[in-house]
Structures are given as structure tokens and as C-alpha cells.
Design a protein around this motif. Structure first.
Motif, PDB file in Angstrom:
ATOM      1  N   LYS A  57     -18.718 -12.988 -14.866  1.00 53.05           N
ATOM      2  CA  LYS A  57     -17.569 -12.841 -13.958  1.00 53.05           C
ATOM      3  C   LYS A  57     -17.436 -14.097 -13.107  1.00 53.05           C
ATOM      4  CE  LYS A  57     -18.882  -7.999 -13.221  1.00 53.05           C
ATOM      5  NZ  LYS A  57     -19.592  -7.136 -12.279  1.00 53.05           N
ATOM      6  N   PRO A  58     -16.193 -14.468 -12.744  1.00 49.75           N
ATOM      7  CA  PRO A  58     -16.028 -15.585 -11.803  1.00 49.75           C
ATOM      8  C   PRO A  58     -16.855 -15.282 -10.550  1.00 49.75           C
ATOM      9  CG  PRO A  58     -13.904 -14.875 -12.672  1.00 49.75           C
ATOM     10  CD  PRO A  58     -14.911 -13.870 -13.146  1.00 49.75           C
ATOM     11  N   GLY A  59     -17.568 -16.300 -10.048  1.00 47.26           N
ATOM     12  CA  GLY A  59     -18.407 -16.064  -8.870  1.00 47.26           C
ATOM     13  C   GLY A  59     -19.868 -15.824  -9.207  1.00 47.26           C
ATOM     14  N   ASP A  60     -20.139 -15.438 -10.451  1.00 52.97           N
ATOM     15  CA  ASP A  60     -21.546 -15.285 -10.856  1.00 52.97           C
ATOM     16  C   ASP A  60     -22.280 -16.606 -10.673  1.00 52.97           C
ATOM     17  OD1 ASP A  60     -21.319 -12.652 -11.666  1.00 52.97           O
ATOM     18  OD2 ASP A  60     -21.217 -13.084 -13.819  1.00 52.97           O
ATOM     19  N   ILE A 198     -17.828 -21.768 -19.312  1.00 51.88           N
ATOM     20  CA  ILE A 198     -18.390 -20.863 -18.294  1.00 51.88           C
ATOM     21  C   ILE A 198     -18.100 -21.415 -16.900  1.00 51.88           C
ATOM     22  CG2 ILE A 198     -20.618 -20.081 -17.336  1.00 51.88           C
ATOM     23  CD1 ILE A 198     -21.557 -19.804 -20.344  1.00 51.88           C
ATOM     24  N   LYS A 199     -18.282 -22.737 -16.732  1.00 51.17           N
ATOM     25  CA  LYS A 199     -17.980 -23.377 -15.444  1.00 51.17           C
ATOM     26  C   LYS A 199     -16.496 -23.235 -15.106  1.00 51.17           C
ATOM     27  CE  LYS A 199     -21.393 -27.044 -14.805  1.00 51.17           C
ATOM     28  NZ  LYS A 199     -21.676 -28.457 -15.098  1.00 51.17           N
ATOM     29  N   ASP A 200     -15.662 -23.483 -16.134  1.00 52.99           N
ATOM     30  CA  ASP A 200     -14.208 -23.448 -15.931  1.00 52.99           C
ATOM     31  C   ASP A 200     -13.714 -22.076 -15.487  1.00 52.99           C
ATOM     32  OD1 ASP A 200     -14.155 -26.077 -16.633  1.00 52.99           O
ATOM     33  OD2 ASP A 200     -13.389 -25.768 -18.677  1.00 52.99           O
ATOM     34  N   MET A 201     -14.466 -21.007 -15.852  1.00 53.86           N
ATOM     35  CA  MET A 201     -14.012 -19.665 -15.454  1.00 53.86           C
ATOM     36  C   MET A 201     -14.492 -19.292 -14.046  1.00 53.86           C
ATOM     37  SD  MET A 201     -16.389 -17.060 -17.724  1.00 53.86           S
ATOM     38  CE  MET A 201     -16.105 -15.628 -16.693  1.00 53.86           C
ATOM     39  N   GLY A 202     -15.196 -20.260 -13.380  1.00 52.89           N
ATOM     40  CA  GLY A 202     -15.586 -20.013 -11.990  1.00 52.89           C
ATOM     41  C   GLY A 202     -17.012 -19.508 -11.819  1.00 52.89           C
ATOM     42  N   VAL A 203     -17.843 -19.736 -12.819  1.00 52.83           N
ATOM     43  CA  VAL A 203     -19.262 -19.377 -12.703  1.00 52.83           C
ATOM     44  C   VAL A 203     -20.020 -20.617 -12.239  1.00 52.83           C
ATOM     45  CG1 VAL A 203     -21.342 -18.717 -14.014  1.00 52.83           C
ATOM     46  CG2 VAL A 203     -19.153 -17.593 -14.496  1.00 52.83           C
ATOM     47  N   ARG A 253     -22.585 -11.916  -4.725  1.00 51.10           N
ATOM     48  CA  ARG A 253     -22.264 -12.274  -6.116  1.00 51.10           C
ATOM     49  C   ARG A 253     -23.503 -12.118  -6.993  1.00 51.10           C
ATOM     50  NH1 ARG A 253     -21.156 -17.668  -6.191  1.00 51.10           N
ATOM     51  NH2 ARG A 253     -21.344 -18.223  -3.998  1.00 51.10           N
ATOM     52  N   ARG A 254     -23.302 -11.927  -8.292  1.00 51.76           N
ATOM     53  CA  ARG A 254     -24.434 -11.676  -9.188  1.00 51.76           C
ATOM     54  C   ARG A 254     -25.251 -12.931  -9.484  1.00 51.76           C
ATOM     55  NH1 ARG A 254     -22.708  -8.650 -14.667  1.00 51.76           N
ATOM     56  NH2 ARG A 254     -21.501 -10.572 -14.847  1.00 51.76           N
ATOM     57  N   ILE A 255     -26.555 -12.750  -9.528  1.00 46.61           N
ATOM     58  CA  ILE A 255     -27.445 -13.810 -10.008  1.00 46.61           C
ATOM     59  C   ILE A 255     -27.810 -13.443 -11.443  1.00 46.61           C
ATOM     60  CG2 ILE A 255     -29.617 -15.070  -9.679  1.00 46.61           C
ATOM     61  CD1 ILE A 255     -27.619 -15.357  -7.309  1.00 46.61           C
ATOM     62  N   MET A 344     -29.646 -10.912 -25.986  1.00 45.79           N
ATOM     63  CA  MET A 344     -29.295  -9.674 -25.306  1.00 45.79           C
ATOM     64  C   MET A 344     -28.832 -10.013 -23.896  1.00 45.79           C
ATOM     65  SD  MET A 344     -31.910  -6.556 -24.400  1.00 45.79           S
ATOM     66  CE  MET A 344     -31.754  -5.310 -25.642  1.00 45.79           C
ATOM     67  N   PHE A 345     -27.788  -9.329 -23.439  1.00 48.38           N
ATOM     68  CA  PHE A 345     -27.349  -9.500 -22.052  1.00 48.38           C
ATOM     69  C   PHE A 345     -27.566  -8.174 -21.344  1.00 48.38           C
ATOM     70  CE2 PHE A 345     -23.671  -9.712 -18.872  1.00 48.38           C
ATOM     71  CZ  PHE A 345     -24.418 -10.455 -17.969  1.00 48.38           C
ATOM     72  N   ILE A 346     -28.453  -8.169 -20.375  1.00 47.87           N
ATOM     73  CA  ILE A 346     -28.751  -6.949 -19.594  1.00 47.87           C
ATOM     74  C   ILE A 346     -28.025  -7.063 -18.263  1.00 47.87           C
ATOM     75  CG2 ILE A 346     -30.605  -5.566 -18.557  1.00 47.87           C
ATOM     76  CD1 ILE A 346     -32.555  -6.872 -20.561  1.00 47.87           C
ATOM     77  N   HIS A 347     -27.139  -6.115 -17.998  1.00 47.48           N
ATOM     78  CA  HIS A 347     -26.372  -6.209 -16.734  1.00 47.48           C
ATOM     79  C   HIS A 347     -26.262  -4.841 -16.062  1.00 47.48           C
ATOM     80  CE1 HIS A 347     -22.448  -4.482 -18.204  1.00 47.48           C
ATOM     81  NE2 HIS A 347     -23.146  -4.573 -19.308  1.00 47.48           N
TER      82      HIS A 347
END
Length: 347
Positions: A57-60, A198-203, A253-255, A344-347
Motif C-alpha cells: 500500500k502507498p505509505g508502507d 514500488i517506489k513510484d506507488m508511494g512505498v 503505516r505498515r512496516i 510468500m507474503f504474510i500480512h
């Protein structure tokens, strides 16, 4: 965490057919499959790594480990007898002294001299330490790193039997600082283009360093997991990275950690309130179910060995039942496992 007295090693076992152990990297890094696991519900989705942007997500704040694997495997011969010796560099003690794993170990007594590359590099066993590791003092002319680059091989994990055609495939695209005996493999799926997207989307992307030791592959032998002793690994968190992570955390914001190595670094560098302290040092943090995460909210990782400290770490984040059930699904769906395997992505 202190209330837990016993945790059985068998609780972290699962059946893995040998043919699912990935022996070679894919042609394109981001083509790996991606299993997305909801840590609250245990629900699973199937995707591909190039779609990771759909789950960020943007802001992550994405935290990556910029360590670089050194060609740490040296093949030499014993001075005098010419017997074959394999030396794996684990930790640098001083400029010329390394803690190493020597095979066969029984012949590597103190005082034993070893010749590499027709004498381009020479070593002498000066001490025997924990677990039978040897301290080897090297002598050479020139620059050690250049000699290592010429003589050394990439130290692939023991379960990979194929020869690696391209050294760089056991290296992340953002590897910077020499020092690892193994790759932080969750990062192998990223390409420079994907990181830019990923950077361009605001992460935000924060870089930290943990030099991965061979302890990663050492099996847990204790029946009671809590009796297992972790090997220590060197880490560094810059003030810039600490500031970025602390700001994201304070703003809710998420880490998102990339890999178990980034996770261990973040949790080791944080105080009780989850505030990251910049600095460097050694950590032997052992994360298993019952651990309360102070910093990490989500994790990008690979599929780990049965009964390993890494499967214990992901079980601490997502719950053992959720992890084992996801792994069962991964086996059924023929995901590729371990270092060159899927993600795997654990969220």
C-alpha cells in the motif's frame, strides 16, 4: 514469552517431496509464484511475485537487507599431505583472521597449514571454537577480496546440488556490503524495475544490513525448541533507515520486512516500545511462537525447511496452524521451496 517452558520440535515438521526443492533460479526473478497469507484468518491467495504491488500500500515502509554474499567457499589442500580441504568463511574476526567451517574437520588441528590456488592464498588453523569451527589466519599478497573473488565459490546451501551458472543469481539486485555466507533469499525475487514501480506507488524503502551466517542452515537438534542456541550475526542500522522506519511506525503505516534477516534485525534493534535505535552490533535473537513483534507488521519471505528456526519465526508472525496449513497447500500446488523457490507474503 517467559511463560512458555516447552515447545516441541515435531510441532514444526511437515512433509516435503524432494522434487519441490528448487535447484535452479528461474530465468526471470519476479516470475516466482507468490502465496499471500492473511495472518489473522489463515486465508490464502495465489499470485506471482511481479504482482507484489497489488498487496503493498502507498505509505508502507519496505525494509530490505543490503548485505552481499561473498564467494566464501574455498577449496584447498593440506600442506605436506596434499589432502583435500574445504574451508567456508563464516565471520571475519580481524583483517586476516576468520571463523570458518573446515571439512573434513577432524584433520584440521591447530597449526595445520592449508594452501589455496597454488599458494596464492595460505591459511593456518590457529584455534578451535564453538561447534568445532576453526579460526584460520590467512596470508597473501595483494587484496584479500580480490583473491577471494578469484578463488572462492558461492556458498550455496547444502540442499542445492546443481552448480550455479551465474554467481549473481545468488545475490539480490540491491546487494551492497560484503559479509554474508548465505543470501537473504526473500530479496532474490526483486528486480530493479519492480523496486522502482514500488517506489513510484508511494512505498518507502529502508535499507538495513545483516550479514547472514551459516547458523541459518544449522538444524535445530534440541527436542525442546527453547533449548536451541542461535548463532550471532552482525547487523547495522543507519540513522537514516532508523528515522524512516520510526516515522512510518509513529504514523501508523505498515512496516513490511523483506526476509527473516530483516525481521530479526528490526526486532533486535528496537526498544520495548518498537523504537529503532541506529547502530551496529551482534544479534542472536531467536523468534518463535509467543514472541510479540515490536516493529514488523508484514513479511515477504520464502518457504522454509521443516523444523528450522525460520519456520518458527514465520509461525510466530502468522500462527503455527496457519503456516502449516499454508505449507500443505503449497506442497499440493507444487510451489518451489527454499532459497531459489517461490515467495510468500504474510500480512
Amino acid at each position: 514469552m517467559s511463560e512458555i517452558k516447552k515447545m516441541s520440535l515435531e510441532d514444526f515438521d511437515y512433509h516435503l517431496p524432494e522434487e519441490l526443492i528448487a535447484q535452479d533460479p528461474l530465468v526471470k526473478r519476479a516470475d516466482s509464484r507468490l502465496m499471500v497469507l492473511d495472518k489473522e484468518t489463515g486465508a490464502v491467495e495465489h499470485s506471482h511475485f511481479y504482482n507484489i504491488t497489488e498487496y503493498l500500500k502507498p505509505g508502507d515502509c519496505l525494509v530490505i537487507n543490503n548485505t552481499k554474499v561473498i564467494p566464501a567457499r574455498l577449496i584447498g589442500e593440506k600442506e605436506g599431505t596434499g589432502g583435500h580441504v574445504e574451508v567456508l568463511l563464516l565471520k571475519r574476526r580481524t583483517d586476516n583472521e576468520w571463523e570458518t567451517l573446515v571439512k573434513p574437520g577432524k584433520n584440521a588441528r591447530i597449526g595445520q597449514k592449508i594452501i589455496f590456488g597454488d599458494g596464492l592464498l595460505k591459511g593456518e588453523v590457529t584455534d578451535i571454537v564453538d561447534d568445532g569451527d576453526r579460526i584460520v589466519k590467512f596470508s597473501y599478497e595483494g587484496i584479500f577480496e580480490e583473491i577471494l573473488d578469484k578463488l572462492g565459490q558461492m556458498p550455496l546451501p547444502p540442499y542445492i546440488t546443481h552448480k550455479l551458472k551465474d554467481k549473481n543469481r545468488y545475490q539480490t539486485v540491491y546487494a551492497k556490503y560484503d559479509g554474508s555466507a548465505a543470501a537473504p533469499t526473500a530479496g532474490l525475487h526483486f528486480t530493479k524495475e519492480l523496486l522502482q514501480k514500488i517506489k513510484d506507488m508511494g512505498v518507502e524503502i529502508a535499507e538495513i544490513t545483516l550479514h547472514v551466517g551459516l547458523g541459518t542452515f544449522r538444524p535445530v537438534k534440541e527436542e525442546n525448541v527453547l533449548d536451541h542456541h542461535m548463532h550471532s550475526e552482525y547487523y547495522r542500522v543507519t540513522s537514516e533507515a532508523a528515522e524512516m522506519i520510526n516515522r512510518a511506525k509513529s504514523e501508523g503505516r505498515r512496516i513490511v520486512a523483506v526476509g527473516t534477516t530483516s525481521t530479526r534485525t528490526l526486532e533486535a534493534a528496537a526498544d520495548d516500545n518498537g523504537h529503532i535505535e541506529p547502530g551496529s552490533g551482534w544479534t542472536d535473537i531467536f523468534i518463535y511462537p509467543g514472541y510479540r513483534f515490536k516493529v514488523v507488521d508484514a513479511l515477504i519471505t520464502n518457504f522454509h525447511l521443516p523444523k528450522s528456526t525460520l519456520i518458527m519465526l514465520v509461525s510466530a508472525l502468522a500462527g503455527r496452524e496457519h503456516i502449516l496449513s499454508a505449507y500443505e497447500e503449497a506442497v499440493k500446488e507444487k510451489y518451489r521451496f527454499f532459497s531459489f523457490g517461490d515467495a510468500m507474503f504474510i500480512h
